[in-house]
Design an enzyme around this catalytic site. Structure first.
Site, PDB file in Angstrom:
ATOM      1  N   GLU C  29       0.829  -1.203   0.000  1.00  0.00           N
ATOM      2  CA  GLU C  29       0.000   0.000   0.000  1.00  0.00           C
ATOM      3  C   GLU C  29       0.866   1.256   0.000  1.00  0.00           C
ATOM      4  O   GLU C  29       1.738   1.395   0.868  1.00  0.00           O
ATOM      5  CB  GLU C  29      -0.928  -0.023   1.220  1.00  0.00           C
ATOM      6  CG  GLU C  29      -1.925  -1.177   1.159  1.00  0.00           C
ATOM      7  CD  GLU C  29      -2.416  -1.624   2.519  1.00  0.00           C
ATOM      8  OE1 GLU C  29      -2.140  -0.939   3.523  1.00  0.00           O
ATOM      9  OE2 GLU C  29      -3.064  -2.692   2.585  1.00  0.00           O
ATOM     10  N   LEU C  58      -6.173  -1.586  -0.550  1.00  0.00           N
ATOM     11  CA  LEU C  58      -6.009  -1.729   0.895  1.00  0.00           C
ATOM     12  C   LEU C  58      -6.551  -3.103   1.285  1.00  0.00           C
ATOM     13  O   LEU C  58      -7.715  -3.244   1.653  1.00  0.00           O
ATOM     14  CB  LEU C  58      -6.776  -0.606   1.611  1.00  0.00           C
ATOM     15  CG  LEU C  58      -6.402  -0.269   3.047  1.00  0.00           C
ATOM     16  CD1 LEU C  58      -7.096   1.023   3.477  1.00  0.00           C
ATOM     17  CD2 LEU C  58      -6.700  -1.390   4.004  1.00  0.00           C
ATOM     18  N   ALA C  59      -5.730  -4.127   1.137  1.00  0.00           N
ATOM     19  CA  ALA C  59      -6.200  -5.501   1.307  1.00  0.00           C
ATOM     20  C   ALA C  59      -5.029  -6.423   1.633  1.00  0.00           C
ATOM     21  O   ALA C  59      -4.373  -6.942   0.733  1.00  0.00           O
ATOM     22  CB  ALA C  59      -6.910  -5.958   0.033  1.00  0.00           C
ATOM     23  N   GLU C  60      -4.786  -6.645   2.900  1.00  0.00           N
ATOM     24  CA  GLU C  60      -3.623  -7.442   3.308  1.00  0.00           C
ATOM     25  C   GLU C  60      -3.735  -8.908   2.917  1.00  0.00           C
ATOM     26  O   GLU C  60      -2.745  -9.534   2.549  1.00  0.00           O
ATOM     27  CB  GLU C  60      -3.391  -7.324   4.810  1.00  0.00           C
ATOM     28  CG  GLU C  60      -2.761  -6.009   5.240  1.00  0.00           C
ATOM     29  CD  GLU C  60      -3.683  -4.829   5.120  1.00  0.00           C
ATOM     30  OE1 GLU C  60      -4.913  -5.027   5.015  1.00  0.00           O
ATOM     31  OE2 GLU C  60      -3.194  -3.683   5.116  1.00  0.00           O
ATOM     32  N   GLN C  82       2.139  -2.019   5.668  1.00  0.00           N
ATOM     33  CA  GLN C  82       2.434  -0.629   6.017  1.00  0.00           C
ATOM     34  C   GLN C  82       2.954  -0.536   7.462  1.00  0.00           C
ATOM     35  O   GLN C  82       3.860   0.238   7.744  1.00  0.00           O
ATOM     36  CB  GLN C  82       1.199   0.235   5.809  1.00  0.00           C
ATOM     37  CG  GLN C  82       1.544   1.686   5.606  1.00  0.00           C
ATOM     38  CD  GLN C  82       0.455   2.441   4.873  1.00  0.00           C
ATOM     39  OE1 GLN C  82      -0.570   2.776   5.469  1.00  0.00           O
ATOM     40  NE2 GLN C  82       0.641   2.696   3.588  1.00  0.00           N
ATOM     41  N   ASP C  85       1.627  -4.502  12.307  1.00  0.00           N
ATOM     42  CA  ASP C  85       0.350  -4.772  12.965  1.00  0.00           C
ATOM     43  C   ASP C  85      -0.705  -5.264  11.985  1.00  0.00           C
ATOM     44  O   ASP C  85      -1.590  -6.048  12.348  1.00  0.00           O
ATOM     45  CB  ASP C  85      -0.159  -3.503  13.637  1.00  0.00           C
ATOM     46  CG  ASP C  85       0.905  -2.868  14.516  1.00  0.00           C
ATOM     47  OD1 ASP C  85       0.750  -2.899  15.735  1.00  0.00           O
ATOM     48  OD2 ASP C  85       1.926  -2.367  13.979  1.00  0.00           O
ATOM     49  N   PHE C  86      -0.614  -4.808  10.740  1.00  0.00           N
ATOM     50  CA  PHE C  86      -1.673  -5.122   9.788  1.00  0.00           C
ATOM     51  C   PHE C  86      -1.564  -6.529   9.215  1.00  0.00           C
ATOM     52  O   PHE C  86      -2.466  -7.001   8.527  1.00  0.00           O
ATOM     53  CB  PHE C  86      -1.728  -4.060   8.689  1.00  0.00           C
ATOM     54  CG  PHE C  86      -1.987  -2.692   9.252  1.00  0.00           C
ATOM     55  CD1 PHE C  86      -3.073  -2.468  10.068  1.00  0.00           C
ATOM     56  CD2 PHE C  86      -1.110  -1.644   9.012  1.00  0.00           C
ATOM     57  CE1 PHE C  86      -3.309  -1.217  10.628  1.00  0.00           C
ATOM     58  CE2 PHE C  86      -1.332  -0.392   9.571  1.00  0.00           C
ATOM     59  CZ  PHE C  86      -2.430  -0.182  10.379  1.00  0.00           C
ATOM     60  N   HIS C 127       0.436   0.392  16.139  1.00  0.00           N
ATOM     61  CA  HIS C 127       1.577   0.755  15.292  1.00  0.00           C
ATOM     62  C   HIS C 127       2.896   0.479  16.004  1.00  0.00           C
ATOM     63  O   HIS C 127       3.909   1.106  15.725  1.00  0.00           O
ATOM     64  CB  HIS C 127       1.504   2.227  14.882  1.00  0.00           C
ATOM     65  CG  HIS C 127       0.335   2.560  13.999  1.00  0.00           C
ATOM     66  ND1 HIS C 127      -0.946   2.668  14.477  1.00  0.00           N
ATOM     67  CD2 HIS C 127       0.246   2.778  12.666  1.00  0.00           C
ATOM     68  CE1 HIS C 127      -1.768   2.965  13.482  1.00  0.00           C
ATOM     69  NE2 HIS C 127      -1.083   3.040  12.371  1.00  0.00           N
TER      70      HIS C 127
HETATM   71  C1  LIG Z   1      -6.081  -3.010   7.465  1.00  0.00           C
HETATM   72  C2  LIG Z   1      -5.284  -1.755   7.348  1.00  0.00           C
HETATM   73  N1  LIG Z   1      -4.269  -1.690   6.456  1.00  0.00           N
HETATM   74  C3  LIG Z   1      -3.515  -0.574   6.341  1.00  0.00           C
HETATM   75  C4  LIG Z   1      -3.749   0.517   7.134  1.00  0.00           C
HETATM   76  C5  LIG Z   1      -2.841   1.749   7.037  1.00  0.00           C
HETATM   77  N2  LIG Z   1      -3.640   2.912   6.634  1.00  0.00           N
HETATM   78  C6  LIG Z   1      -4.092   3.818   7.542  1.00  0.00           C
HETATM   79  S1  LIG Z   1      -5.146   4.932   6.841  1.00  0.00           S
HETATM   80  C7  LIG Z   1      -4.916   4.251   5.303  1.00  0.00           C
HETATM   81  C8  LIG Z   1      -5.665   4.802   4.136  1.00  0.00           C
HETATM   82  C9  LIG Z   1      -7.139   4.730   4.410  1.00  0.00           C
HETATM   83  O1  LIG Z   1      -7.830   5.268   3.311  1.00  0.00           O
HETATM   84  P1  LIG Z   1      -9.389   5.475   3.388  1.00  0.00           P
HETATM   85  O2  LIG Z   1     -10.046   4.209   3.828  1.00  0.00           O
HETATM   86  O3  LIG Z   1      -9.823   6.053   2.101  1.00  0.00           O
HETATM   87  O4  LIG Z   1      -9.604   6.502   4.583  1.00  0.00           O
HETATM   88  P2  LIG Z   1      -9.132   8.044   4.607  1.00  0.00           P
HETATM   89  O5  LIG Z   1      -7.854   8.089   5.411  1.00  0.00           O
HETATM   90  O6  LIG Z   1      -8.932   8.482   3.185  1.00  0.00           O
HETATM   91  O7  LIG Z   1     -10.243   8.784   5.281  1.00  0.00           O
HETATM   92  C10 LIG Z   1      -4.054   3.148   5.353  1.00  0.00           C
HETATM   93  C11 LIG Z   1      -3.652   2.331   4.185  1.00  0.00           C
HETATM   94  C12 LIG Z   1      -4.820   0.418   8.061  1.00  0.00           C
HETATM   95  N3  LIG Z   1      -5.106   1.434   8.889  1.00  0.00           N
HETATM   96  N4  LIG Z   1      -5.555  -0.713   8.143  1.00  0.00           N
END
Ligand SMILES: Cc1ncc(C[n+]2csc(CCOP(=O)(O)OP(=O)(O)O)c2C)c(N)n1
Ligand SMILES: Cc1ncc(C[n+]2csc(CCOP(=O)(O)OP(=O)(O)O)c2C)c(N)n1
Ligand SMILES: [Mg+2]
Ligand SMILES: [Mg+2]
Lengths: 321, 352, 321, 352
Positions: C29, C58-60, C82, C85-86, C127
């Site tokens: 990601e 966004l898909a582990e 990222q 933890d994920f 984190h």
């Molecule tokens: C399962 C998971 N993978 C990765 C992350 C790291 N991460 C934190 S916010 C984010 C982007 C989230 O995007 P979106 O769902 O569009 O929410 P936004 O921040 O744009 O409001 C990522 C990849 C996470 N929080 N959870």
């Protein structure tokens, strides 16, 4: 007292709780009409109806997560994984949401997750796992693992009453093989260890199915007096009972059906090495499943799972030390 | 001139279910969110906020409008761009600043950081980082309401990126099969961290709702009153046994993903285009139309925020000795009701 | 030799491998245009293009699973979580598909999973985790955890070359704090332990960030000669190096940044209690993070993570034993 | 009379892409699947098959028809009701029986049980139990083909129940976003263990495909030639860069979930209704129409199966000493090509 199998005792615990407390309900795959893959909830749907005996979609993350959400309103869900192996698919909700919520937010998560676990019947790599150590290493989860019918009922009732998430390890191989007197009514078995047999010369520490392996292996071993400690609860872990027994016998063999590395037995061994080192008259001996998936074919499976003879041999060697 | 008429049209486009106070209240919640987050950013730059810092600049209408439609006995799983929802439920600025600064008096007493909080005494669940796990949690809350036959509703927010994960699907499908009283607010702010929409999905996820057996609708996420109305309607359906609703709030993340992110990957024009659609300016114009003194309101909010900062700065940091306490609960610690300020609840009893 | 930070060394390893072998690619990601949350793949997309520096949804589970599938055709994906933890969200694909495939089917899974892990900067409960023990307890996965820039590069290159799934623990707190001479070109660091400092009186065993805590704590401690063993690899675990050091010093302190129960250190302690018991002149001492989520606020976080003074105290006590 | 005409229509409804040999080959694969599974069930009852036993009675057309459309260089993630796919790729009956019995000579040498196998030397991946994890794996295989610009295709099967899990979504969305050459065959056999469709989803999952940006179509899962044609078409799209396809094969699980399951939860009428649609009878009628001697074919298959059983029974059980060996690979052990018997490949080179 009525004699019940380990499986009947588990059913009994849930039935009693569901009768006594309408906030308690069961959910899982095929647990309703079918009564569960192992028939643990057989007949429940007739007595309690489809709402409290909920057949869910095939979705482990959904099962754990919705149970957590429901618990925030005071419901007390009991989740059944069809096999403990499938908890890997609900892992994140269990360790990250359920395990950490109270510490982080002061919001309690009263769910009980039943994990039919263990091997010994050619279940193969995905129907034989013993994942408890993953959860021992995930703060905020309690983990219990009964070996007898009486404890199965009492530990499950206590798990349901406990306001925290409790992982209930129920060993498939004990379901119908273990039978015993089980008190009627609602009683709690404490999350502490139990001395399965008193002894003086050496302590064998085990839990779940391995308690029976330990008892059988040491029933009559060159006339030695062997203590068998049944941990029953892995989190909390009864350090005092472990240390007291080791101090008494000075020799210890620890059995795991789980894979050796970082298993519950590793933690027990570490505690002994830290806190009872002076009391030992020999090395801490472990008997465990080697670090491989559980193979399907009987000769292979028997070769990896701890057998009575493996324990006998380990005990004899340590006695002779 | 054109913009002039547009403005009037806009101002007019109020929900018929909102009184003048409601409309002011919405603006106030949005102003509060922005003021708190801007002030917190300064504290962050001054090194008073540990870890990282996330905000919802430009998205205030999404959480404000939706939360305004929720009753005291409803339950909210609030995400990281939704501070206005916390404000509306009744979390004070001081406790929010203390939360950001890891102080003893913060919502989580320093155990959790930044946006990872929810006040259980106000019917809110503190989000986990794993996205969108809270969709499944909200579904479970709704399951509890249905099992007990209660006319209550759960709501949660999540971003465009979050729609790619398995938990999105398990929650949507579960809620659809069981027809649960839950509202899913998809906060489409054009980016997931640096990832644009077209790398996240081939078709707008609002289209998926139908395939799960419930309605999905797209709403202007920068219009607080439109967000309110869509949520109010969804809640009506939910408590009436009609099942879930997916609301896609189209908006824009005007700041970086977190404080460290300079957003180089976002075209300047895109930001400018959206700046013109600022949700607070828009609601402010409406409130002015009502003859309300918006400057006075701004001043009032600013003062409250400053007082909150002072109060928070006076709070002690937690004592390390407490770090291992209360891992497990001795007795149940559940959710209780929060504030539901919408006049509609007052008018018709709080389960309107 | 050029001096690189731990982070630059990781980037360097991937860059060299991608230049040398077009089957190697990175996916995760925000690793492409943005260069990754920690900028580990900064500039990669310009050199290698968006196909080999793949920004994923966004898909582990999708990341781990598609990487596994691609590896069956000879590609060598490097997956970035990222934050470590994920990985809980991709847990099933990693432990059940990647970990067991070769044992079950003779089909190898050449993937490398990079897990930015560890605390110390107010990352909070989600984190800051150190999940390596989960994977040590999942047969079929290798697990490595470098503490220096040189090892970070060499271990990552070896992980990429290894035809098996390798979990690469990279400690976020070391990214820019640790700097060292790093050989140019492609070299492999073996999956064995390394003596970070020779010593005679006592052995401190650690890995990752805790190696630096150990070195600092024992740099000059009442003139005692302290050996510091950097495990580097957790699976395979270098038993010989562990036992050799303990036999030499007869006293051992084991440090974990991870939560104590069933951590890597528990396994190390168990091995010592089993195989070096006779060589010990004192109990096996552990310093570890207690079993709680990692709190956010600095005073709380410092109270739970092992600090230099905690190690000093433990070492002093054991020396005096 | 009506049935008579229906039958003729049926027989006629062959795919124009199938030669007479292809049509016989399809029947043969289905007969082989059924004969092997029926024989194995006997062995199971005799205690010669450890663990549990799953079969695909009544669903033979789904795996046979789809696998027939796959080329040698394509890759298959075969599930638990799809034995015909293994047969078509070239796994011999003896190795299948040995697999069920946990013998040394089985596909997994006794390490894995029952249907949990795939011969990597024939381009097949051995399924894991966790459903539907293999959808993500197939997506990854397709990703490899696309990254290398190869005109190849991946296929996997999964059941109606499996559509509820997160991995279904992550695979479908990923394949849609990256437009990957993968075919998803949804084997809708009316039940997931004991769970009926309406507890699994509110809307038929074939509807979801569009929301992921690719076509989804429903096919008569009891018609091997229809399955072939739908898969052939999907493969054409895939290798032509058109992206994924979801094929819903509507069929019925005619036996219990596994050997122990008496299927009490299934209405008798439902089973009877579907028995009349038996996929083998149907293909047999077609082949008869071609003037081919089906009885001779049945006898031939029976003989081959019996020979396979004998061969398997003569194989030793694995030696326990080997149980801990080969946990890790010393060198890469990848997939290689299998059989792709469709005449179309022969006609136009195997990447037709
Ligand atoms: C399962 C998971 N993978 C990765 C992350 C790291 N991460 C934190 S916010 C984010 C982007 C989230 O995007 P979106 O769902 O569009 O929410 P936004 O921040 O744009 O409001 C990522 C990849 C996470 N929080 N959870
Ligand atoms: C993730 C997961 N959870 C639970 C199971 C247990 N299980 C095995 S088969 C099955 C039903 C599968 O139904 P479906 O997907 O429709 O496939 P079918 O068996 O009907 O072909 C279940 C619940 C599993 N294999 N995987
Ligand atoms: Mg977004
Ligand atoms: Mg099915």
């Amino acid at each position: 007292m009525p004699k019940l199998t380990y499986l009947q005792a588990i059913s009994d615990a849930m039935r009693e709780e569901m009768r006594a407390d309408e906030d308690v309900f069961v959910m899982g795959e095929d647990i309703g009409v079918f009564g569960g893959a192992f028939k643990v909830t057989d007949g429940f749907i007739d007595e309690f109806g489809p709402q409290r005996v909920m057949d869910t979609p095939l979705a482990e993350s959904g099962i754990i997560g919705t149970a957590i959400g429901a618990s925030f309103e005071g419901l007390k869900p009991i989740c059944e994984m069809q096999f403990s192996d499938f908890i890997a698919c609900g892992f994140d909700q269990l360790v990250n949401v359920a395990g950490k919520m109270f510490y982080r937010q002061g919001l309690s998560v009263n769910i009980t997750v039943r994990l039919p676990s263990g091997g010994g019947f050619s279940g193969g790599p995905f129907h034989s796992q013993n994942p408890e150590a993953w959860f021992m290493h995930s703060p905020g989860l309690k983990v219990v693992a009964p070996s007898t019918a009486e404890d199965a009922k009492g530990l499950l009732i206590k798990a349901i009453h406990d306001p925290n998430p409790v992982v209930f390890m129920e060993h498939k191989h004990l379901y119908r093989r273990v039978k015993g007197e089980v008190p009627a009514g609602r009683y709690e078995t404490p999350f502490t260890a139990r001395i399965a047999r008193e002894g003086e010369d050496l302590t064998v520490i085990a839990y779940g199915a391995m308690v029976h392996t330990a008892l059988e292996a040491t029933e009559n071993i060159d006339g030695a007096s062997i203590e068998v400690l049944d941990l029953r609860s892995l989190v909390p872990l009864d350090e005092e009972a472990i240390l007291a027994s080791v101090r008494k016998t000075s020799k210890v063999v620890i059995i795991d059906e789980a894979n050796r590395t970082c298993a519950a037995g590793a933690q027990v061994a570490a505690i002994i090495a830290e806190k009872a080192w002076e009391d030992l008259d020999g090395p801490v001996v472990r008997v465990a499943t080697p670090d491989v998936p559980i193979p399907f074919s009987p000769p292979l499976e028997q070769a990896v799972l701890p057998q009575v003879d493996d324990v006998k041999e380990a005990v004899r060697e340590l006695l002779a030390y | 001139m054109a913009t002039e008429t547009a403005r009037i049209a806009e101002a007019a486009s109020a929900s018929e279910h909102l009184t003048a106070e409601d409309r002011v209240g919405l603006l106030r919640a949005m102003l509060m969110m922005r003021a708190i987050e801007e002030r917190a950013m300064t504290l962050y730059r001054q090194g008073k906020v540990p870890g990282s810092f996330y905000d919802g600049y430009g998205q205030e209408a999404v959480s404000a409008g939706a939360a305004w439609a929720m009753a005291p006995q409803d339950r909210l799983c609030i995400l990281h761009r939704d501070l206005a929802a916390h404000v509306i439920r009744g979390v004070t600025p001081a406790r929010i600043f203390a939360q950001y600064m890891g102080r003893e008096g913060g919502v989580t007493n320093g155990r959790e950081g930044n946006v990872h909080f929810g006040d259980r005494h106000l019917g809110c669940v503190g989000m986990v980082s794993m996205l969108p796990d809270m969709m499944v949690i909200a579904t479970g809350l709704a399951m509890a309401f249905k099992l007990r036959g209660e006319a209550r509703c759960a709501i949660t927010w999540f971003g465009d990126g979050s729609t790619s994960r398995g938990d999105f699907h398990e929650a949507m499908n579960w809620a659809g099969v069981q027809k649960l009283p839950v509202i899913f607010v998809l906060e489409n702010n054009q980016y997931a961290y640096s990832t644009p929409l077209d790398q996240q999905f081939a078709v707008d996820p609002v289209e998926r709702a139908a395939a799960y057996g419930f309605p999905g609708r797209t709403v202007d996420g920068n219009d607080a009153e439109a967000m309110f109305d869509a949520t109010r309607e969804a809640r009506e359906r939910a408590i009436g046994g009609g099942g879930p609703t997916l609301i896609e709030a189209v908006t824009m993340r005007m700041h970086g993903h977190a404080a460290h992110d300079d957003m180089k990957y976002v075209p300047k024009e895109q930001v400018e285009e959206w700046r013109a659609k600022d949700p607070i300016d828009r609601q402010a114009r409406r409130v002015e139309e009502l003859g309300h003194d918006v400057n006075a309101l701004r001043a009032e909010v600013k003062a409250e925020v400053e007082a909150g900062v002072e109060e928070a700065l006076a709070m002690p940091m937690p004592d390390g000795d407490g770090a291992t306490a209360q891992l497990f609960a001795d007795e149940p610690a559940l959710l209780s009701d929060g504030r539901g300020p919408w006049s509609g609840f007052a008018r018709s009893g709080s389960d309107a």
